[in-house]
Design an enzyme around this catalytic site. Sequence first.
Site, PDB file in Angstrom:
ATOM      1  N   CYS A  84      44.193  44.724  34.521  1.00 19.69           N
ATOM      2  CA  CYS A  84      43.742  44.471  35.886  1.00 19.69           C
ATOM      3  C   CYS A  84      44.954  44.150  36.755  1.00 19.69           C
ATOM      4  CB  CYS A  84      42.784  43.284  35.850  1.00 19.69           C
ATOM      5  SG  CYS A  84      42.238  42.759  37.479  1.00 19.69           S
ATOM      6  N   CYS A 195      44.809  50.165  40.907  1.00 19.52           N
ATOM      7  CA  CYS A 195      43.668  49.388  40.408  1.00 19.52           C
ATOM      8  C   CYS A 195      43.147  50.190  39.231  1.00 19.52           C
ATOM      9  CB  CYS A 195      42.589  49.266  41.483  1.00 19.52           C
ATOM     10  SG  CYS A 195      41.028  48.616  40.848  1.00 19.52           S
TER      11      CYS A 195
HETATM   12  N1  DGL Z   1      40.333  46.643  37.942  1.00 19.91           N
HETATM   13  C1  DGL Z   1      40.944  45.669  38.717  1.00 19.91           C
HETATM   14  C2  DGL Z   1      42.359  45.965  39.148  1.00 19.91           C
HETATM   15  O1  DGL Z   1      43.055  46.706  38.495  1.00 19.91           O
HETATM   16  C3  DGL Z   1      40.207  44.766  39.665  1.00 19.91           C
HETATM   17  C4  DGL Z   1      39.004  45.140  40.386  1.00 19.91           C
HETATM   18  C5  DGL Z   1      38.291  43.957  41.027  1.00 19.91           C
HETATM   19  O2  DGL Z   1      37.626  43.231  40.295  1.00 19.91           O
HETATM   20  O3  DGL Z   1      38.410  43.777  42.248  1.00 19.91           O
HETATM   21  O4  DGL Z   1      42.820  45.440  40.131  1.00 19.91           O
END
Ligand code: DGL
Length: 289
Positions: A84, A195
């Site tokens: 993340c 993301c």
């Molecule tokens: N998948 C996540 C990232 O790479 C976060 C998404 C979220 O929960 O806002 O930032």
Amino acid sequence: MVDLAATPPTQLTGPILVFDSGVGGLSVVQALRERMPSLPLVYACDNAAFPYGQKTEAWLKERVLSVVGSLISEVQPSLIVLACNTASTLTLPELRNSCRLPVVGVVPAIKPAALITRSGQIGLLATCGTVNRPYTEKLINEFAADCEIIKVGSNRLVELAEIYLAGGKIADQDLLEILAPLLAEPRLDTVILGCTHFPLLQPHLARVAEQTGAPPWQWIDSGAAIARRVVQLLNDAGYSNPSCPTHFIPNCWLTAPLATDSQLPQSLQLFGFSQIKQLTGFDLKEPVS
Ligand code: DGL
């Protein structure tokens, strides 16, 4: 502290734990499986606190440390992938200090994008949290100071990836609206998916962008680099081809129950996670923003 080098070669003592707020980390799972199909993986998502991109920094830091701490007790992993960008750009040093396991984080692929762009104009598509982090600014100053970075923060695109993996439909018009600031830049040739949710929609993003007549962009995410880093850490520790322990079950841990009509279990199966488990004590009574 778990010492990777102290365990016998080929059989890991515990699996690799891949953690995200939602389904985004599955794009990293895909890259890990492509690189090392026999790797024992456990997935976990803090779906009770999803989306991370809209949380305050102080709240999110504490949350990630406590959820990951509890997952370490349950899963006993050998290594953690914090899949993340929103959490990694905020919590990596504290997480590494507090859990004392090897932790591989995911941050926007700014350096590789700066190396491959020909026009020098790059799009950065990430959560609003990630695009505004000082950590992201530091990466830009360090590796792409001579490029123009067009930042687009979109929490909506994160939601759309969740909808898609839960079996829902996504409209091209929604994707076009998100991409509009990038489509307005005729020199742009490279887009960073900063993301982990976004690579799950990359074919759709590329298709709708190209339908507008924009030249094909180079799409770049961190999945392959993360997989390389994990393999390097395992190789360094003597595991050139690690196998699953015989009793190993590829679980997916959640912090909140799924809606009864969610098709996420089917999507998780496609990524190799056959059983869902609940991590208790982290469901939120009130939504936090
Ligand atoms: N998948 C996540 C990232 O790479 C976060 C998404 C979220 O929960 O806002 O930032």
